[in-house]
Write a protein that holds these residues in place. Structure first.
Motif, PDB file in Angstrom:
ATOM      1  N   TYR A 149     -13.434 -56.715   9.546  1.00 18.92           N
ATOM      2  CA  TYR A 149     -14.884 -57.568   9.255  1.00 18.92           C
ATOM      3  C   TYR A 149     -15.619 -57.273   8.051  1.00 18.92           C
ATOM      4  O   TYR A 149     -16.634 -57.514   7.841  1.00 18.92           O
ATOM      5  CB  TYR A 149     -15.892 -56.960  10.381  1.00 18.92           C
ATOM      6  CG  TYR A 149     -15.784 -55.142  10.438  1.00 18.92           C
ATOM      7  CD1 TYR A 149     -16.505 -54.212   9.764  1.00 18.92           C
ATOM      8  CD2 TYR A 149     -14.833 -54.756  11.619  1.00 18.92           C
ATOM      9  CE1 TYR A 149     -16.316 -53.067   9.887  1.00 18.92           C
ATOM     10  CE2 TYR A 149     -14.966 -53.276  11.657  1.00 18.92           C
ATOM     11  CZ  TYR A 149     -15.513 -52.310  10.808  1.00 18.92           C
ATOM     12  OH  TYR A 149     -15.388 -51.215  11.126  1.00 18.92           O
ATOM     13  N   SER A 150     -14.778 -56.435   7.141  1.00 20.47           N
ATOM     14  CA  SER A 150     -15.512 -56.069   5.902  1.00 20.47           C
ATOM     15  C   SER A 150     -14.265 -55.891   4.947  1.00 20.47           C
ATOM     16  O   SER A 150     -12.914 -55.776   5.438  1.00 20.47           O
ATOM     17  CB  SER A 150     -16.077 -54.802   5.779  1.00 20.47           C
ATOM     18  OG  SER A 150     -15.196 -53.628   5.620  1.00 20.47           O
ATOM     19  N   GLU A 151     -14.220 -56.355   3.546  1.00 16.36           N
ATOM     20  CA  GLU A 151     -13.326 -56.298   2.660  1.00 16.36           C
ATOM     21  C   GLU A 151     -12.328 -55.057   2.565  1.00 16.36           C
ATOM     22  O   GLU A 151     -11.317 -54.760   2.687  1.00 16.36           O
ATOM     23  CB  GLU A 151     -13.487 -56.746   1.345  1.00 16.36           C
ATOM     24  CG  GLU A 151     -12.524 -57.227   0.319  1.00 16.36           C
ATOM     25  CD  GLU A 151     -12.887 -57.626  -0.899  1.00 16.36           C
ATOM     26  OE1 GLU A 151     -12.013 -57.792  -1.609  1.00 16.36           O
ATOM     27  OE2 GLU A 151     -14.199 -57.990  -1.084  1.00 16.36           O
ATOM     28  N   ALA A 152     -13.469 -53.789   2.489  1.00 21.49           N
ATOM     29  CA  ALA A 152     -12.823 -52.433   2.234  1.00 21.49           C
ATOM     30  C   ALA A 152     -11.888 -52.058   3.449  1.00 21.49           C
ATOM     31  O   ALA A 152     -10.999 -51.488   3.451  1.00 21.49           O
ATOM     32  CB  ALA A 152     -14.073 -51.697   2.072  1.00 21.49           C
ATOM     33  N   MET A 153     -12.521 -52.472   4.847  1.00 19.16           N
ATOM     34  CA  MET A 153     -11.939 -52.064   5.623  1.00 19.16           C
ATOM     35  C   MET A 153     -10.776 -52.697   6.120  1.00 19.16           C
ATOM     36  O   MET A 153      -9.723 -52.292   6.614  1.00 19.16           O
ATOM     37  CB  MET A 153     -12.838 -52.415   7.097  1.00 19.16           C
ATOM     38  CG  MET A 153     -12.263 -51.986   8.504  1.00 19.16           C
ATOM     39  SD  MET A 153     -12.070 -50.170   8.802  1.00 19.16           S
ATOM     40  CE  MET A 153     -11.853 -50.235  10.456  1.00 19.16           C
ATOM     41  N   ALA A 154     -10.806 -53.998   5.794  1.00 17.59           N
ATOM     42  CA  ALA A 154      -9.315 -54.768   5.701  1.00 17.59           C
ATOM     43  C   ALA A 154      -8.333 -54.479   4.987  1.00 17.59           C
ATOM     44  O   ALA A 154      -7.100 -54.334   5.520  1.00 17.59           O
ATOM     45  CB  ALA A 154      -9.759 -56.394   5.541  1.00 17.59           C
ATOM     46  N   ARG A 155      -8.446 -53.898   3.710  1.00 15.44           N
ATOM     47  CA  ARG A 155      -7.607 -53.471   3.136  1.00 15.44           C
ATOM     48  C   ARG A 155      -6.748 -52.022   3.334  1.00 15.44           C
ATOM     49  O   ARG A 155      -5.731 -51.852   3.680  1.00 15.44           O
ATOM     50  CB  ARG A 155      -8.041 -52.898   1.519  1.00 15.44           C
ATOM     51  CG  ARG A 155      -8.142 -54.186   0.736  1.00 15.44           C
ATOM     52  CD  ARG A 155      -8.461 -53.706  -0.787  1.00 15.44           C
ATOM     53  NE  ARG A 155      -9.368 -53.071  -1.314  1.00 15.44           N
ATOM     54  CZ  ARG A 155     -10.665 -53.361  -1.254  1.00 15.44           C
ATOM     55  NH1 ARG A 155     -11.054 -54.532  -1.317  1.00 15.44           N
ATOM     56  NH2 ARG A 155     -11.700 -52.396  -1.713  1.00 15.44           N
ATOM     57  N   ASP A 175      -8.527 -60.974  16.647  1.00 15.89           N
ATOM     58  CA  ASP A 175      -9.540 -61.443  15.720  1.00 15.89           C
ATOM     59  C   ASP A 175     -10.152 -62.723  15.928  1.00 15.89           C
ATOM     60  O   ASP A 175      -9.258 -63.610  16.091  1.00 15.89           O
ATOM     61  CB  ASP A 175      -8.903 -61.342  14.399  1.00 15.89           C
ATOM     62  CG  ASP A 175      -9.932 -61.755  13.204  1.00 15.89           C
ATOM     63  OD1 ASP A 175     -10.337 -60.728  12.606  1.00 15.89           O
ATOM     64  OD2 ASP A 175     -10.012 -62.833  12.914  1.00 15.89           O
ATOM     65  N   ARG A 178     -12.848 -63.669  11.473  1.00 14.61           N
ATOM     66  CA  ARG A 178     -13.497 -62.855  10.599  1.00 14.61           C
ATOM     67  C   ARG A 178     -12.631 -63.049   9.091  1.00 14.61           C
ATOM     68  O   ARG A 178     -11.617 -63.597   9.147  1.00 14.61           O
ATOM     69  CB  ARG A 178     -13.404 -61.245  10.698  1.00 14.61           C
ATOM     70  CG  ARG A 178     -13.591 -60.865  12.130  1.00 14.61           C
ATOM     71  CD  ARG A 178     -15.225 -61.188  12.500  1.00 14.61           C
ATOM     72  NE  ARG A 178     -15.630 -60.529  13.649  1.00 14.61           N
ATOM     73  CZ  ARG A 178     -16.685 -60.720  14.310  1.00 14.61           C
ATOM     74  NH1 ARG A 178     -17.377 -61.814  14.062  1.00 14.61           N
ATOM     75  NH2 ARG A 178     -16.843 -60.351  15.498  1.00 14.61           N
ATOM     76  N   PHE A 180     -12.050 -61.574   6.489  1.00 16.17           N
ATOM     77  CA  PHE A 180     -11.111 -60.575   5.695  1.00 16.17           C
ATOM     78  C   PHE A 180      -9.883 -60.559   6.410  1.00 16.17           C
ATOM     79  O   PHE A 180      -9.001 -59.644   6.088  1.00 16.17           O
ATOM     80  CB  PHE A 180     -11.958 -59.316   5.465  1.00 16.17           C
ATOM     81  CG  PHE A 180     -13.003 -59.698   4.692  1.00 16.17           C
ATOM     82  CD1 PHE A 180     -13.142 -59.914   3.196  1.00 16.17           C
ATOM     83  CD2 PHE A 180     -14.391 -59.672   5.322  1.00 16.17           C
ATOM     84  CE1 PHE A 180     -14.274 -60.003   2.627  1.00 16.17           C
ATOM     85  CE2 PHE A 180     -15.480 -59.540   4.609  1.00 16.17           C
ATOM     86  CZ  PHE A 180     -15.404 -59.759   3.014  1.00 16.17           C
TER      87      PHE A 180
END
Length: 222
Positions: A149-155, A175, A178, A180
């Motif tokens: 759900y967020s770029e930082a979390m996805a990485r 999923d 989302r 990302f």
């Protein structure tokens, strides 16, 4: 699990069947926005949103898939990453997993997972902590619902799942589209039309996919 957290979950969420996985009952909030404001205000502004109080689309799809295909987890040690309400973890336990570890960074979520597991008559080891920079321990299967759900979390999640898969623990992700989710890293396993809270998703049904991570994708880093 603190008594305060358990009391909060019981007070603000009602035990009810999950729409797409009615075999499982969870403590769920009737009014999402009010609870969101309450957890951010009365408790602490640095708390994460109350992901534990709702059956999110990715978790519902993954829990449905595990329930319908128990051979994916039966007799295996399972890790449910960013467990939220514990829905996926409970589904895995009901499907015959040898053990289930549900990890969360929110103390209220840890309390909700424990209460929900008890309500469904299964054992889930609810754990507070951020393990994304580490590994999956002795897990033989890693499950993750709605984590991109967020770029930082996805990485961070992708790197964690790649490490787990390369160590021999297949990773399945639920999923609902989302932004990302790195789709080129995954193979589609199944698709479902999942009922969701309109106040959270702006729709009543979301097309949701269960994906399996490709551990050996050329150029993947972890």
């Amino acid at each position: 699990m603190s008594e305060l957290s358990s009391t909060f979950v019981r007070l603000h969420a009602r035990l009810a069947p999950v729409p797409f996985v009615p075999e499982v009952r969870l403590h769920q909030a009737d009014e999402p926005i009010g609870l969101w404001e309450l957890t951010e205000g009365e408790f602490s502004s640095d708390r994460p949103p109350p992901f534990w109080a709702f059956a999110w689309a990715g978790g519902q799809a993954l829990a449905r898939h595990v329930t319908d295909h128990p051979e994916l987890v039966a007799g295996r040690r399972v890790l449910d990453l960013a467990s939220g309400s514990g829905l996926v973890a409970i589904a895995a336990a009901r499907a015959g997993a040898a053990s289930v570890r549900a990890v969360e960074v929110d103390e209220l979520a840890v309390a909700a997972v424990a209460l929900n597991a008890e309500a469904n008559g299964v054992r889930v080891d609810a754990e507070f902590g951020d393990i994304l920079d580490g590994d999956a321990g002795d897990a033989e299967v890693v499950l993750a619902g709605d984590v991109f759900y967020s770029e930082a979390m996805a990485r961070r999640v992708l790197r964690f799942l790649l490490r787990a898969a390369r160590a021999g623990a297949p990773a399945l992700v639920g999923d609902p589209g989302r932004a990302f989710l790195p789709r080129d890293r995954f193979d589609e396993v199944a698709g479902y039309d999942v009922p969701v809270p309109e106040a959270l998703e702006s729709v009543r049904v979301k097309r949701t996919t269960v994906w399996r991570l490709r551990a050996g994708l050329p150029g993947a880093s972890g």
